[in-house]
Motif scaffolding. Structure first.
Motif, PDB file in Angstrom:
ATOM      1  N   MET A  24       0.812  -1.215   0.000  1.00 24.99           N
ATOM      2  CA  MET A  24       0.000   0.000   0.000  1.00 24.99           C
ATOM      3  C   MET A  24       0.853   1.277   0.000  1.00 24.99           C
ATOM      4  SD  MET A  24      -3.228  -0.885  -0.144  1.00 24.99           S
ATOM      5  CE  MET A  24      -2.535  -2.000  -1.382  1.00 24.99           C
ATOM      6  N   THR A  25       2.007   1.250   0.628  1.00 23.17           N
ATOM      7  CA  THR A  25       2.851   2.448   0.698  1.00 23.17           C
ATOM      8  C   THR A  25       3.745   2.603  -0.529  1.00 23.17           C
ATOM      9  OG1 THR A  25       4.490   1.226   2.006  1.00 23.17           O
ATOM     10  CG2 THR A  25       2.844   2.504   3.212  1.00 23.17           C
ATOM     11  N   LYS A  26       4.277   1.506  -1.052  1.00 26.77           N
ATOM     12  CA  LYS A  26       5.239   1.592  -2.153  1.00 26.77           C
ATOM     13  C   LYS A  26       4.602   1.437  -3.533  1.00 26.77           C
ATOM     14  CE  LYS A  26       8.982  -0.198   0.756  1.00 26.77           C
ATOM     15  NZ  LYS A  26       9.670   1.094   0.873  1.00 26.77           N
ATOM     16  N   VAL A  27       3.458   0.762  -3.605  1.00 28.97           N
ATOM     17  CA  VAL A  27       2.792   0.562  -4.901  1.00 28.97           C
ATOM     18  C   VAL A  27       1.573   1.473  -5.040  1.00 28.97           C
ATOM     19  CG1 VAL A  27       1.596  -1.110  -6.383  1.00 28.97           C
ATOM     20  CG2 VAL A  27       3.590  -1.827  -5.041  1.00 28.97           C
ATOM     21  N   THR A  28       0.687   1.444  -4.034  1.00 25.53           N
ATOM     22  CA  THR A  28      -0.557   2.225  -4.118  1.00 25.53           C
ATOM     23  C   THR A  28      -0.323   3.699  -3.848  1.00 25.53           C
ATOM     24  OG1 THR A  28      -1.636   0.251  -3.224  1.00 25.53           O
ATOM     25  CG2 THR A  28      -2.973   2.227  -3.415  1.00 25.53           C
ATOM     26  N   GLY A  29       0.616   4.018  -2.964  1.00 26.29           N
ATOM     27  CA  GLY A  29       0.909   5.418  -2.673  1.00 26.29           C
ATOM     28  C   GLY A  29       0.269   5.946  -1.415  1.00 26.29           C
ATOM     29  N   TYR A  30      -0.237   5.077  -0.551  1.00 21.28           N
ATOM     30  CA  TYR A  30      -0.791   5.518   0.722  1.00 21.28           C
ATOM     31  C   TYR A  30       0.339   5.935   1.671  1.00 21.28           C
ATOM     32  CZ  TYR A  30      -5.656   3.992   0.022  1.00 21.28           C
ATOM     33  OH  TYR A  30      -6.955   3.871  -0.415  1.00 21.28           O
ATOM     34  N   ALA A  31       0.030   6.868   2.558  1.00 16.79           N
ATOM     35  CA  ALA A  31       0.975   7.252   3.601  1.00 16.79           C
ATOM     36  C   ALA A  31       1.039   6.150   4.649  1.00 16.79           C
ATOM     37  CB  ALA A  31       0.550   8.567   4.249  1.00 16.79           C
ATOM     38  N   ASP A  32       2.139   6.100   5.388  1.00 14.23           N
ATOM     39  CA  ASP A  32       2.287   5.080   6.425  1.00 14.23           C
ATOM     40  C   ASP A  32       1.149   5.121   7.439  1.00 14.23           C
ATOM     41  OD1 ASP A  32       4.614   4.301   5.230  1.00 14.23           O
ATOM     42  OD2 ASP A  32       5.943   5.332   6.640  1.00 14.23           O
ATOM     43  N   SER A  33       0.686   6.336   7.751  1.00 12.90           N
ATOM     44  CA  SER A  33      -0.375   6.488   8.754  1.00 12.90           C
ATOM     45  C   SER A  33      -1.708   5.942   8.276  1.00 12.90           C
ATOM     46  CB  SER A  33      -0.533   7.971   9.122  1.00 12.90           C
ATOM     47  OG  SER A  33      -0.832   8.746   7.964  1.00 12.90           O
ATOM     48  N   SER A  34      -1.870   5.758   6.985  1.00 14.41           N
ATOM     49  CA  SER A  34      -3.140   5.263   6.439  1.00 14.41           C
ATOM     50  C   SER A  34      -3.283   3.756   6.549  1.00 14.41           C
ATOM     51  CB  SER A  34      -3.276   5.672   4.960  1.00 14.41           C
ATOM     52  OG  SER A  34      -3.260   7.072   4.811  1.00 14.41           O
ATOM     53  N   VAL A  35      -2.166   3.072   6.769  1.00 11.69           N
ATOM     54  CA  VAL A  35      -2.211   1.611   6.801  1.00 11.69           C
ATOM     55  C   VAL A  35      -3.088   1.117   7.947  1.00 11.69           C
ATOM     56  CG1 VAL A  35      -0.830  -0.481   7.094  1.00 11.69           C
ATOM     57  CG2 VAL A  35       0.019   1.386   5.664  1.00 11.69           C
ATOM     58  N   THR A  36      -3.058   1.830   9.087  1.00 11.28           N
ATOM     59  CA  THR A  36      -3.884   1.421  10.224  1.00 11.28           C
ATOM     60  C   THR A  36      -5.353   1.374   9.838  1.00 11.28           C
ATOM     61  OG1 THR A  36      -2.326   2.340  11.819  1.00 11.28           O
ATOM     62  CG2 THR A  36      -4.589   1.997  12.575  1.00 11.28           C
ATOM     63  N   TRP A  37      -5.801   2.373   9.099  1.00 12.15           N
ATOM     64  CA  TRP A  37      -7.212   2.429   8.711  1.00 12.15           C
ATOM     65  C   TRP A  37      -7.538   1.386   7.647  1.00 12.15           C
ATOM     66  CZ3 TRP A  37      -9.761   4.632  12.255  1.00 12.15           C
ATOM     67  CH2 TRP A  37      -9.187   5.672  12.990  1.00 12.15           C
TER      68      TRP A  37
END
Length: 426
Positions: free
Chosen positions: A226-239
């Motif tokens: 999600m962070t390296k391919v999709t482009g989400y921020a690290d803080s978004s992974v929790t959600w």
């Protein structure tokens, strides 16, 4: 609904929280003990392998006592493991605490499934099992994010002490609400082991390993994907993990509702849908909204298989279901560990962070193939049975009918005893 199911769900909540909360706390734990992140990862692997080994071991050790007392002993073991983890002065003792807690996991869900199914009428068994597993799924929505937040704010040791507190509440609930169901008479270890000679039991367990392996092939590497391919921020992974947890809750409840009506068609739909969604994840991982929806669907489809697979094992091992039920819980974790390992090999080999999604799709499709094989075996057995009955002499047929009626009456009597002990309506 018997209140005893709530006590079982509370115990499941604590177990589910301690299993998954470690993922969000690995950097903090590694820093405190001065070990690398991969080394700290043994806290995840060790727990999973402890579940696989502990499920049959603890179940066998508990064959001499009632199921209620065994559930209480397992919760005591879970509490001790989490307290040891919270107070451990070294990484080795922390790992030991994780393994101690994991030994209770498989046997608790295995024995708990049998107890939950015995508290309700036959047509509601899958729903009762799903109610217990709701504690596990809710843990991923509430317990894991909250435990991660507390650990990052007040220290990871506080998180494990809180989890131990949930274990105490679960122990108290089981002691107060679960009926003292007598240990089945005449069921020995040899009878429990005999269930593993049933091809249908083995097929159901293989479906468990492959189906859940498909889920965790992708979810284990969700953060880097999600962070390296999709482009989400690290803080978004929790959600995103909360979204996955919400899918788990919904899928588990729907699986419990429909498994009592159409068990095998439900497995066809969920395993087939899971294979398709995981394959599409290689594409949707490149788009933020599509990736979020896919994560929700993986959670829903993956956990919709839990009640039907667990009920399938209980049904096929009906004569002595306790050990088979517990081993099937170990099968879930075996699938997790194997899929995570194979997915890691793909990433290390340069296949990219979406490669585990293809692996997951292949595993889910393999589980679907086994489900179709299992149904074909059912149909073959059903065709053979009438011809066997027709070839019996009238005397033998009458004797078999009498024996069947007697067995049915014994089963009904046992079910009445369980419901009366639980305080549920007839």
């Amino acid at each position: 609904m018997p209140l005893a199911l709530l006590a079982l769900a509370l115990g499941a909540f604590g177990i589910g929280t301690t299993e998954f909360v470690i993922i969000g706390l690995l950097p903090d734990i590694a820093g405190d003990f001065g070990v690398s992140i991969p080394t700290a990862g043994f806290l995840v692997t060790g727990y999973a392998l402890g579940v696989v080994a502990g499920a049959p071991l603890m179940t066998v050790l508990g064959t001499k006592i009632s199921r209620k007392r065994m559930l209480m002993l397992l919760m005591g073991l879970f509490i001790a493991g989490n307290v040891l983890s919270a107070l451990a002065p070294t990484f080795a003792l922390m790992l030991a605490g994780r393994i101690v807690a994991s030994l209770a996991h498989g046997a608790f869900f295995g024995i708990g499934s049998v107890v939950a199914a015995g508290l309700v009428a036959a047509e509601k068994r899958a729903g009762a099992i799903a109610m217990m597993f709701t504690g596990l799924t809710v843990a991923n929505v509430i317990g894991v994010p909250l435990g991660t937040f507390v650990g990052q704010s007040a220290g990871w040791r506080v998180t494990f002490l809180i989890v131990a507190g949930f274990g105490v509440l679960g122990l108290a609930g089981i002691a107060r609400l679960v009926p003292e169901i007598p240990r089945p008479e005449g069921v020995r270890l040899s009878h429990e082991l005999a269930a593993f000679r049933n091809a249908q039991v083995l097929l159901a367990m293989a479906m468990t390993v492959l189906g859940f392996g498909g889920v965790f092939a992708a979810i284990t590497y969700l953060t880097p994907m999600m962070t390296k391919v999709t482009g989400y921020a690290d803080s978004s992974v929790t959600w995103l993990l909360v979204l996955f947890g919400l899918g788990m809750v919904g899928g588990n409840l729907l699986g419990g509702r429909y498994a009592d009506r159409r068990l095998m068609p439900l497995l066809y739909a969920t395993l087939g849908g899971l294979a398709v969604v995981l394959a599409l994840f290689t594409v949707t991982a490149h788009d933020k909204p599509a990736a979020a929806v896919t994560v929700l669907l993986i959670g829903a489809l993956g956990f919709a298989t839990v009640p039907p697979l667990q009920k399938r094992v209980l049904d096929q091992a009906s004569g002595a279901p306790t050990l088979a039920s517990a081993v099937n819980i170990g099968a879930f974790n075996l699938g997790n560990a194997l899929a995570a390992w194979l997915g890691g090999l793909l990433i290390s080999g340069g296949a990219g962070y979406t490669a585990p999604n293809w692996l997951g799709a292949a595993l889910a499709a393999s589980a679907l193939a086994l489900a179709l094989t299992s149904s074909a075996l059912d149909r073959r057995t059903a065709r053979v049975a009438p011809s066997t009955t027709a070839s019996m002499s009238p005397t033998a047929t009458a004797s078999a009918s009498s024996s069947s009626s007697s067995s049915t009456e014994v089963a009904r009597s046992a079910a009445r005893d369980v419901r009366e002990a639980a305080g549920s309506p007839r």
